[in-house]
Design a protein around this motif. Structure first.
Motif: not given
Length: 584
Positions: A558-566
């Motif tokens: 799974e490719v997980v990233s919260d970059v850019g969500k803020k």
């Protein structure tokens, strides 16, 4: 993701998606600026980035590490692998020269101290079909023309700096046969009674036995889509490598072991119908770090991928008129270092064509599994039921008494794929007291109503791989210029063109002669001998000293990233970029 992508067609390629970390990570050191002059990645075109910023430098691996790159950013990444890269590599240094005897033993290497490499190419049958229709030749003649371009005296080496050419040009169909046999075994194993190997992910990556329904994994656009947006389907993905990836592993492992050279001295280019194959080639799971077991970033099994259309650009760049290339095979070639693998990669006669129309234009994974399963049950027959459109088809294998033994399906195109993954979505309990479960509908018995297929062939492109984004289209100049028409062809003309490509693909007939190696075998299924394929694969593993599982299987995560969500949280972006290093 199957549309043709080119940086030349874009005007926003320096504005990556909000979830793309690499442009922030690679910003050069700048002079101290005012507090209100910070860098920000944004979709707002009314407030462009500072004009002094250089274009973002993003690698293909970085793209796969991200969960939200916009299409234009992916276009830049894809453009890094191109015909220009192939020519630059061929002109980088004098290539390694092989010398050997006709028996294929005692091969020596010259120019080891020059920094050059051995160049190998693999060609897909869909590419040959596209070339065949474009130049009005047979599928087999198109293959000969491609071989003449890459290796022949009238090809690209005629105007090269060091006269480098590709030592071997192989057909990915031989790797496809191996994938078909292994895929059938994978499905048969999933249907046996008794305890199954765990299919739980290990560190979010490795899987042992996929869950039913098993979903094909040879389409990189579908895999990238699943990893980024639908991780719940990852346990269902077939662990098999695609024919492109399997061929790359076979070439790199065998040549490096037999010739005693490092894998980075072997340069492999694949010619494919799809731009997404470039993304597949960049996966870190498909490098020598996996089969060598080093656990570090390694050398790619497929160094570069160019499409059918880019193949013509390759010829044009070297001022080679593709239409005038000889339509006959090369007069001679140096044998592959291993005699048994040489006969496997370069059979004296074509063991098997590209398949029958009912097998589809994407390799025939599902068709072979149906034929193999039916051959294991006396009196079994195969029934076909069309779904809501031509790209959704259900298949059942029934016994002589009418009992359903196997149920499978084919889903082509992202619109249909979305319906499939929605059915596979696990049920979640409702937060409301007494509420119905959320997700898949529930039957009265309490079981999910998802598809009860054992296997599903999934491809991102409607119509299959002959309709890949990298194929030559009816409105391309090489076609319109030949026809001399001033009217730009439309959708109907493209549909008719695709029908011709399909016809050329399925016309890739057998030679009409019995193959000496598979002659008189009693286990033939749809023209392929599983025993011969398995014997060859075991020989490959024994020759290289590598476990067969590490050679033919891969993993997903799974490719997980919260970059850019803020948006605007620049410090958070830089922190995550530093943690994951811009890659997997």
């Amino acid at each position: 993701m199957s549309a043709i992508l080119s940086a030349d067609d874009l005007n926003d390629f320096i504005s990556p998606g909000v979830a793309c970390i690499k442009p922030v990570e690679t910003l050069p050191a700048a002079k101290p600026a005012a507090e209100n002059d910070s860098y920000e990645v944004s979709f707002n075109t009314d407030q462009p980035l500072p004009s002094d910023l250089p274009p973002a430098q993003i690698s293909l691996t970085d793209c796969l590490a991200c969960s939200g790159c916009v299409t234009s950013a992916e276009a830049v990444l894809v453009s890094l692998q191109s015909h220009a890269e192939v020519l630059q590599e061929l002109d980088s240094a004098p290539g390694l020269r092989l010398r050997g005897n006709p028996s294929g033993t005692g091969i020596g290497i010259e120019n080891l101290d020059t920094g050059g490499r051995i160049y190998v190419a693999s060609v897909s049958p869909q590419t040959r079909a596209s070339i065949a229709v474009t130049f009005g030749v047979t599928e087999r003649e198109a293959g000969y023309m491609i071989e003449q371009l890459l290796s022949g005296p009238k090809g690209i080496k005629n105007r090269a700096v060091y006269r480098n050419a590709f030592q071997w040009v192989v057909d990915t169909n031989v790797a496809r046969e191996a994938c078909l046999v292994l895929g059938a075994d994978e499905v048969m194993e999933s249907m046996t009674d008794g305890p199954k190997p765990s299919n739980e992910a290990e560190d979010g990556a490795a899987m042992k036995q996929p869950k039913k329904p098993i979903l094909t994994s040879s389409c990189p656009g579908w895999i990238c889509y699943a990893e980024k947006t639908h991780p719940h389907v990852l346990p269902h993905l077939s662990r098999l490598k695609s024919p492109q990836a399997l061929m790359g592993t076979l070439l790199k492992t065998t040549l490096s072991r037999k010739l005693g050279i490092s894998p980075d001295r072997i340069w492999h280019v694949a010619i494919m119908p799809c731009f997404d194959k470039k993304l597949e080639a960049s996966r870190e799971e498909l490098t020598d770090a996996v089969w060598e077991g080093t656990g570090t970033r390694g050398v790619r099994d497929v160094d570069s991928v160019i499409t059918s259309k880019e193949l013509l650009m390759l010829a044009e760049s070297r001022r080679v008129d593709f239409s005038t290339l000889p339509r006959t095979p090369l007069s001679s070639r140096i044998p592959f270092p291993d005699p048994k693998l040489d006969s496997f990669l370069f059979p004296r006669t074509r063991r098997h064509g590209n398949g029958k129309p009912e097998a589809g234009s994407s390799g025939g994974n599902l068709h072979y599994i149906l034929q193999y399963f039916a051959s294991q049950h006396d009196g079994a027959s195969i029934q076909t039921t069309r779904g809501r459109n031509a790209d959704v088809v259900e298949y059942t294998v029934t016994s002589s008494t009418g009992e359903i033994l196997l149920k499978t399906a084919r889903y082509y195109g992202f619109r249909n794929i979305q319906n499939l993954v929605r059915k596979l979505k696990p049920v979640k309990p409702s937060r409301m007291p007494g509420g119905k479960p959320i997700g898949s509908a529930r039957r009265p018995g309490g079981k999910p109503s998802g598809p009860d297929y054992a296997y599903v062939e999934v491809m991102a492109c409607p119509g299959g791989c002959t309709n890949g984004g990298g194929q030559i289209k009816v409105d391309d100049p090489v076609v319109t210029g030949r026809e001399g028409s001033e009217v730009k062809p439309g959708p109907l003309e493209q549909k008719a063109w695709l029908a011709q490509v399909d016809e050329a693909y399925f016309s890739g007939e057998d030679s009409g002669k019995e193959d000496e190696i598979q002659d008189n075998r009693d286990d033939m299924v749809d023209g392929i001998s599983p025993a011969y394929i398995k014997d060859t694969l075991e020989h490959w593993a024994a020759t290289t000293g590598i476990d067969l599982g590490r050679l033919v299987y891969t993993s997903y995560r799974e490719v997980v990233s919260d970059v850019g969500k803020k948006p605007g949280d620049t410090e958070r972006v830089i922190e995550i970029a530093g943690k994951i290093g811009g890659g997997w």
